[in-house]
Design an enzyme around this catalytic site. Structure first.
Site, PDB file in Angstrom:
ATOM      1  N   ASN A  88       0.811  -1.224   0.000  1.00 29.39           N
ATOM      2  CA  ASN A  88       0.000   0.000   0.000  1.00 29.39           C
ATOM      3  C   ASN A  88       0.846   1.276   0.000  1.00 29.39           C
ATOM      4  O   ASN A  88       0.361   2.341  -0.384  1.00 29.39           O
ATOM      5  CB  ASN A  88      -0.919  -0.065   1.235  1.00 29.39           C
ATOM      6  CG  ASN A  88      -1.560   1.259   1.574  1.00 29.39           C
ATOM      7  OD1 ASN A  88      -2.584   1.629   1.020  1.00 29.39           O
ATOM      8  ND2 ASN A  88      -0.945   2.011   2.500  1.00 29.39           N
ATOM      9  N   SER A 140      -3.955   2.608  -8.923  1.00 34.02           N
ATOM     10  CA  SER A 140      -4.685   3.872  -8.853  1.00 34.02           C
ATOM     11  C   SER A 140      -5.508   4.049 -10.114  1.00 34.02           C
ATOM     12  O   SER A 140      -5.127   3.551 -11.190  1.00 34.02           O
ATOM     13  CB  SER A 140      -3.701   5.042  -8.734  1.00 34.02           C
ATOM     14  OG  SER A 140      -4.355   6.273  -8.976  1.00 34.02           O
ATOM     15  N   TYR A 153       3.895   8.768 -11.508  1.00 34.34           N
ATOM     16  CA  TYR A 153       2.927   8.039 -10.682  1.00 34.34           C
ATOM     17  C   TYR A 153       2.091   7.084 -11.544  1.00 34.34           C
ATOM     18  O   TYR A 153       1.913   5.911 -11.199  1.00 34.34           O
ATOM     19  CB  TYR A 153       2.038   9.070  -9.988  1.00 34.34           C
ATOM     20  CG  TYR A 153       1.079   8.540  -8.968  1.00 34.34           C
ATOM     21  CD1 TYR A 153       1.478   8.301  -7.650  1.00 34.34           C
ATOM     22  CD2 TYR A 153      -0.259   8.296  -9.294  1.00 34.34           C
ATOM     23  CE1 TYR A 153       0.575   7.839  -6.700  1.00 34.34           C
ATOM     24  CE2 TYR A 153      -1.165   7.834  -8.356  1.00 34.34           C
ATOM     25  CZ  TYR A 153      -0.744   7.611  -7.056  1.00 34.34           C
ATOM     26  OH  TYR A 153      -1.639   7.154  -6.116  1.00 34.34           O
ATOM     27  N   ALA A 155       2.840   5.824 -14.424  1.00 33.16           N
ATOM     28  CA  ALA A 155       3.689   4.736 -14.948  1.00 33.16           C
ATOM     29  C   ALA A 155       3.877   3.659 -13.886  1.00 33.16           C
ATOM     30  O   ALA A 155       3.749   2.456 -14.160  1.00 33.16           O
ATOM     31  CB  ALA A 155       5.046   5.288 -15.386  1.00 33.16           C
ATOM     32  N   ILE A 186      -9.501   9.620  -2.799  1.00 36.61           N
ATOM     33  CA  ILE A 186      -9.715   9.226  -1.400  1.00 36.61           C
ATOM     34  C   ILE A 186      -9.158  10.308  -0.474  1.00 36.61           C
ATOM     35  O   ILE A 186      -8.055  10.825  -0.718  1.00 36.61           O
ATOM     36  CB  ILE A 186      -9.005   7.885  -1.088  1.00 36.61           C
ATOM     37  CG1 ILE A 186      -9.323   6.809  -2.151  1.00 36.61           C
ATOM     38  CG2 ILE A 186      -9.359   7.396   0.311  1.00 36.61           C
ATOM     39  CD1 ILE A 186     -10.771   6.418  -2.281  1.00 36.61           C
TER      40      ILE A 186
HETATM   41  P1  NAD Z   1      -0.508   8.653   2.600  1.00 40.29           P
HETATM   42  O1  NAD Z   1       0.544   9.570   2.098  1.00 40.29           O
HETATM   43  O2  NAD Z   1      -1.503   9.131   3.591  1.00 40.29           O
HETATM   44  O3  NAD Z   1       0.160   7.327   3.193  1.00 40.29           O
HETATM   45  C1  NAD Z   1       1.214   6.687   2.533  1.00 40.29           C
HETATM   46  C2  NAD Z   1       2.055   5.971   3.563  1.00 40.29           C
HETATM   47  O4  NAD Z   1       3.133   5.326   2.869  1.00 40.29           O
HETATM   48  C3  NAD Z   1       2.687   6.921   4.589  1.00 40.29           C
HETATM   49  O5  NAD Z   1       2.493   6.427   5.890  1.00 40.29           O
HETATM   50  C4  NAD Z   1       4.156   6.907   4.209  1.00 40.29           C
HETATM   51  O6  NAD Z   1       5.048   7.130   5.293  1.00 40.29           O
HETATM   52  C5  NAD Z   1       4.316   5.515   3.634  1.00 40.29           C
HETATM   53  N1  NAD Z   1       5.493   5.398   2.792  1.00 40.29           N
HETATM   54  C6  NAD Z   1       5.893   6.230   1.801  1.00 40.29           C
HETATM   55  N2  NAD Z   1       7.058   5.809   1.294  1.00 40.29           N
HETATM   56  C7  NAD Z   1       7.398   4.673   1.966  1.00 40.29           C
HETATM   57  C8  NAD Z   1       8.488   3.765   1.897  1.00 40.29           C
HETATM   58  N3  NAD Z   1       9.480   3.932   1.011  1.00 40.29           N
HETATM   59  N4  NAD Z   1       8.523   2.717   2.739  1.00 40.29           N
HETATM   60  C9  NAD Z   1       7.526   2.522   3.637  1.00 40.29           C
HETATM   61  N5  NAD Z   1       6.460   3.352   3.747  1.00 40.29           N
HETATM   62  C10 NAD Z   1       6.409   4.409   2.920  1.00 40.29           C
HETATM   63  O7  NAD Z   1      -1.228   8.102   1.265  1.00 40.29           O
HETATM   64  P2  NAD Z   1      -2.612   7.330   1.055  1.00 40.29           P
HETATM   65  O8  NAD Z   1      -3.523   8.273   0.375  1.00 40.29           O
HETATM   66  O9  NAD Z   1      -3.034   6.626   2.286  1.00 40.29           O
HETATM   67  O10 NAD Z   1      -2.138   6.285  -0.066  1.00 40.29           O
HETATM   68  C11 NAD Z   1      -1.999   4.895   0.153  1.00 40.29           C
HETATM   69  C12 NAD Z   1      -1.853   4.237  -1.196  1.00 40.29           C
HETATM   70  O11 NAD Z   1      -3.033   4.486  -1.986  1.00 40.29           O
HETATM   71  C13 NAD Z   1      -0.688   4.774  -2.032  1.00 40.29           C
HETATM   72  O12 NAD Z   1      -0.089   3.723  -2.744  1.00 40.29           O
HETATM   73  C14 NAD Z   1      -1.358   5.727  -2.993  1.00 40.29           C
HETATM   74  O13 NAD Z   1      -0.612   5.912  -4.166  1.00 40.29           O
HETATM   75  C15 NAD Z   1      -2.652   5.009  -3.240  1.00 40.29           C
HETATM   76  N6  NAD Z   1      -3.729   5.853  -3.754  1.00 40.29           N
HETATM   77  C16 NAD Z   1      -4.211   6.879  -3.011  1.00 40.29           C
HETATM   78  C17 NAD Z   1      -5.237   7.669  -3.539  1.00 40.29           C
HETATM   79  C18 NAD Z   1      -5.834   8.803  -2.779  1.00 40.29           C
HETATM   80  O14 NAD Z   1      -6.702   9.492  -3.352  1.00 40.29           O
HETATM   81  N7  NAD Z   1      -5.455   9.058  -1.539  1.00 40.29           N
HETATM   82  C19 NAD Z   1      -5.758   7.382  -4.805  1.00 40.29           C
HETATM   83  C20 NAD Z   1      -5.230   6.319  -5.523  1.00 40.29           C
HETATM   84  C21 NAD Z   1      -4.211   5.555  -4.985  1.00 40.29           C
END
Ligand code: NAD
Length: 245
Positions: A88, A140, A153, A155, A186
């Site tokens: 995630n 995503s 992103y 890609a 989200i």
């Molecule tokens: P967020 O930024 O709130 O949380 C991401 C978490 O990943 C953070 O706790 C961060 O510390 C951790 N992280 C980042 N790099 C890391 C690494 N190298 N090693 C370990 N942990 C790491 O983001 P979110 O919105 O909760 O996103 C979660 C996932 O959902 C992501 O993959 C994001 O791309 C995907 N996503 C989110 C959305 C959205 O609208 N929020 C939409 C599509 C996809």
């Protein structure tokens, strides 16, 4: 309790979607191990332990292969299994193609694509050994459809879909399924960083007329991790309120 006695590693679960997933998985009976860079991961784990759940935090970067190897071995030695891996963790470094630096490209590829490969490459052998596993990766909507300002992103998130479909074929015969969830818009720190106007415009394009909640994605992870989904393999589950069909 749909995850009774299951052991789940969730990357990026210190906050946001991953944190919700840690809560949902604990409530469903799993032992959850959070792998994150942020020390807030310990706060999340402690809060869940205070509620009587089993949850550990390990400071792990998904870009650090030897750190992942050590952490995976520790989880396996402690609990004797690793049933579920949720890839995630993710970051954004948004710029249009013309403005994006090589470094911004590489950072996102390193975390969002190679990080998913790293964790799965290390954890999959444990799943093969126990002839059971559920691999769930966070793609995503923008990996499926592309997005302005997100070459890196999109890609990486499209690459995740290719990896998951390959793993579904390679690992399916070994009792392991691999699926992706493609979240839409989200509400988390990732989207809170957007200007209000841009966020409101985006919500107006979602047929259900609301922004998604982290639990909307956590529940999709739960379905794919559960026994009810044992015949779902190589699928990309769109969870976006109908924003893109
Ligand atoms: P967020 O930024 O709130 O949380 C991401 C978490 O990943 C953070 O706790 C961060 O510390 C951790 N992280 C980042 N790099 C890391 C690494 N190298 N090693 C370990 N942990 C790491 O983001 P979110 O919105 O909760 O996103 C979660 C996932 O959902 C992501 O993959 C994001 O791309 C995907 N996503 C989110 C959305 C959205 O609208 N929020 C939409 C599509 C996809």
């Amino acid at each position: 309790m749909r995850l009774h006695d299951k052991v789940a590693i969730i990357t990026g679960a210190a906050r946001g979607i991953g944190q919700s997933a840690a809560e949902v998985f604990c409530r469903e009976g799993a032992t959850v191990v959070i792998w994150d860079l942020l020390a807030e991961g310990e706060t999340t784990a402690q809060r869940l332990r205070n509620q009587g759940f089993r949850c550990d935090f390990m400071s792990v970067s998904t870009t650090d292969v030897s750190g992942i190897e050590t952490a995976a071995k520790e989880v396996y030695d402690r609990y004797g299994r690793i049933d579920i891996l949720i890839n995630n963790a993710g970051i954004t470094r948004d710029k249009t193609l013309l403005k994006m630096s090589f470094d911004e490209w590489q950072q996102v590829i390193d975390v969002n694509l190679t990080g998913v490969f790293n964790c799965t490459k290390v954890v999959a052998p444990y799943m093969v050994e126990q002839k059971y596993g559920r691999i769930i990766c966070t793609s995503s909507i923008n990996g499926v459809h592309g997005a302005f300002g997100q070459t890196n992103y999109a890609a990486a998130k499209a690459g995740i879909i290719g990896m998951v479909r390959s793993w579904s074929k390679e690992l399916g015969p070994k009792g392991i399924t691999a699926n992706a969830v493609a979240p839409g818009f989200i509400q988390t720190a990732m989207t809170d960083a957007m200007p209000d106007e841009v966020r409101n415009q985006a919500v107006a394009t979602i047929p259900v007329r609301r922004i998604g909640k982290p639990d909307d994605i956590a529940n999709a992870y739960l379905f794919l991790a559960s026994d009810e989904a044992s015949f779902v393999n190589g699928h990309v589950l769109a969870v976006n309120g109908g924003q893109a069909l």
